[in-house]
Design an enzyme around this catalytic site. Structure first.
Site, PDB file in Angstrom:
ATOM      1  CB  THR A  70     -10.721  13.694 -25.212  1.00  0.00           C
ATOM      2  OG1 THR A  70     -11.933  14.414 -25.452  1.00  0.00           O
ATOM      3  CG2 THR A  70     -11.033  12.256 -24.855  1.00  0.00           C
ATOM      4  CG  ASN A 149     -19.172  20.936 -21.420  1.00  0.00           C
ATOM      5  OD1 ASN A 149     -18.947  20.702 -20.229  1.00  0.00           O
ATOM      6  ND2 ASN A 149     -19.667  20.031 -22.232  1.00  0.00           N
ATOM      7  CD  GLN A 178     -16.479  24.832 -23.426  1.00  0.00           C
ATOM      8  OE1 GLN A 178     -16.667  25.996 -23.799  1.00  0.00           O
ATOM      9  NE2 GLN A 178     -16.625  23.810 -24.248  1.00  0.00           N
ATOM     10  CG  HIS A 200     -11.575  21.896 -31.050  1.00  0.00           C
ATOM     11  ND1 HIS A 200     -12.940  21.884 -31.117  1.00  0.00           N
ATOM     12  CD2 HIS A 200     -11.237  20.935 -30.167  1.00  0.00           C
ATOM     13  CE1 HIS A 200     -13.410  20.927 -30.309  1.00  0.00           C
ATOM     14  NE2 HIS A 200     -12.376  20.340 -29.725  1.00  0.00           N
ATOM     15  CB  CYS A 320     -31.232  14.453 -25.458  1.00  0.00           C
ATOM     16  SG  CYS A 320     -32.855  13.838 -25.390  1.00  0.00           S
TER      17      CYS A 320
HETATM   18  C1  LIG Z   1     -15.110  21.007 -20.798  1.00  0.00           C
HETATM   19  C2  LIG Z   1     -14.528  20.177 -21.890  1.00  0.00           C
HETATM   20  N1  LIG Z   1     -13.523  19.332 -21.613  1.00  0.00           N
HETATM   21  C3  LIG Z   1     -12.954  18.572 -22.562  1.00  0.00           C
HETATM   22  C4  LIG Z   1     -13.389  18.612 -23.874  1.00  0.00           C
HETATM   23  C5  LIG Z   1     -12.727  17.731 -24.902  1.00  0.00           C
HETATM   24  O1  LIG Z   1     -11.860  18.445 -25.723  1.00  0.00           O
HETATM   25  P1  LIG Z   1     -11.413  17.847 -27.155  1.00  0.00           P
HETATM   26  O2  LIG Z   1     -12.566  18.031 -28.075  1.00  0.00           O
HETATM   27  O3  LIG Z   1     -10.215  18.653 -27.539  1.00  0.00           O
HETATM   28  O4  LIG Z   1     -11.062  16.421 -26.932  1.00  0.00           O
HETATM   29  C6  LIG Z   1     -14.445  19.474 -24.207  1.00  0.00           C
HETATM   30  C7  LIG Z   1     -14.967  19.503 -25.600  1.00  0.00           C
HETATM   31  O5  LIG Z   1     -16.151  19.542 -25.819  1.00  0.00           O
HETATM   32  C8  LIG Z   1     -15.026  20.276 -23.198  1.00  0.00           C
HETATM   33  O6  LIG Z   1     -16.026  21.120 -23.468  1.00  0.00           O
END
Ligand SMILES: Cc1ncc(COP(=O)(O)O)c(C=O)c1O
Length: 376
Positions: A70, A149, A178, A200, A320
């Site tokens: 993020t 994702n 992903q 993670h 949702c």
């Molecule tokens: C495609 C994608 N981008 C970004 C993120 C965000 O990653 P983080 O949880 O390390 O902030 C996720 C997490 O769900 C994700 O699936």
């Protein structure tokens, strides 16, 4: 419990945890400090950076360690938009990005940037023609995720990179959170200019991620402090997180070669398809670790609870909201028929899964179908 929610998060690998603890115990000094302990910590940090770049095939690139995908997406989107605004204010992304990209570009739209969203077909894949048509002289940034994702669709990243280079001067970012470790990802040759990774999702630790970019492409800082990480991510760097992330990346590289995931996905697709009122949301060329399925008349949460009660952890794929009952943006974008929209579940494999888990899933799925009164 069988854990089939690896796209949401993965169990940390023992050796990654081991490295994290060891580095915290022995190299706890601030890597910006001038004394010997600081220098040792800094050396480890720089080694991790080199390892990451070598894995990404871009030894002369740059890595900024962050608190996760993020933050890496935010630094990239907002930071490059600000850095390049003298050249233009047009940004292209897709309708199916992670919220950390979508909400970042929305915030830029409020400041006057123009955003175009690439649509996707029913397979969740963008159109290269649409990308070419949308590119303009004043396009400064294109952000297209590699693997989605929610449904696992894979975007044609190399083709996108070629088109972007041919028709614009825009910088190309790809969220590979992903895809890294499952689908080959490189930061050289025909690939994107910048990628973002989260620890993670690859058996690393939560609260850790990075952005990696080609040399010479520097965004503007969006947070301020001591100027660590080339001024782009101020705050004392966690060397232990950086070492653990580089280790998780090294270990997950080998996963790219594993073909069990595609065998399991194909097996489950063939198993579930014949049941009445089950819609399989697997793109023809999707990533093999993600398998989404939709039911009619029930909400995804009901299925998630049933599976949980029977020893299997899965997830709903749509964001949702119980208040407005809107399906998630990806489910809307791929035009899932109305009757299936709120009944989506996602199964995602990870390296701790074994074939027996797939068998057990089939067993529980059959029970669930019986409960719903659905046969083959
Ligand atoms: C495609 C994608 N981008 C970004 C993120 C965000 O990653 P983080 O949880 O390390 O902030 C996720 C997490 O769900 C994700 O699936």
């Amino acid at each position: 419990m069988i854990y089939f929610d690896n796209s949401a998060s993965t169990p940390p690998d023992e050796s990654v945890l081991g490295s994290f603890i060891e580095v915290n115990k022995r190299y706890y000094a601030n890597p910006s400090s001038l004394h010997i302990a600081g220098k040792e910590a800094e050396a480890l940090l720089e080694k991790s950076r080199e390892q990451v770049l070598s894995i990404l095939g871009a030894p002369d690139g740059e890595v900024i360690f962050t608190s996760g995908g993020t933050e890496a997406n935010n630094i990239t989107i907002i930071g490059y938009a600000q850095a390049l605004q003298s050249r233009g204010n047009h940004i292209i992304t897709t309708k199916i990005e992670h919220p950390s990209v979508l909400h970042a570009v929305e915030s830029l739209a409020k400041k006057g940037f123009q955003i175009d969203y690439l649509s996707v077909d029913e397979q969740g894949v963008i159109s290269l023609n649409e990308l070419q048509d949308l590119l303009r002289k004043d396009t400064i940034l294109v952000s297209i995720m590699h693997v989605n994702n929610e449904i696992g669709s894979i975007q044609p990243i190399s083709e996108c990179a070629q088109i972007i280079k041919e028709y614009s001067r825009a910088i190309f970012h790809s969220d590979v959170v992903q895809s890294f470790g499952k689908v080959p990802v490189l930061l050289n040759g025909d690939g994107p200019d910048i990628v973002t990774i989260s620890a993670h999702k690859i058996n690393g630790l939560k609260g850790s991620g990075l952005l990696a970019m080609r040399k010479g492409l520097t965004p503007v800082a969006i947070n301020f402090g001591g100027g660590q990480e080339k001024g782009l991510r101020s705050g004392t760097v966690s060397v232990a997180d950086a070492v653990a992330l580089a280790k998780a990346m090294r270990m997950s590289e080998t996963n790219v070669q594993r073909n069990e995931f595609s065998q399991w996905r194909d097996r489950l697709v063939n198993f579930m398809k014949p049941f009445d009122d089950v819609l399989i949301l697997v793109p023809e060329k999707g990533a093999s670790h993600i398998l989404s399925v939709a039911f009619t008349k029930i909400k995804g949460e009901v299925a998630v609870n049933y599976f949980q009660d029977n020893g299997i952890i899965i997830s709903t794929s749509s964001a949702c909201s119980s208040k407005n009952r809107n399906a998630g943006h990806v489910i809307e974008a791929i035009k899932v028929p109305e009757k299936y929209k709120n009944g989506v579940i996602r199964v995602s494999f990870g390296k701790n899964n074994v074939e027996q888990h797939v068998e057990e899933f089939e067993h529980v799925f059959t029970g669930f179908m019986k409960l719903l009164g659905k046969g083959k």
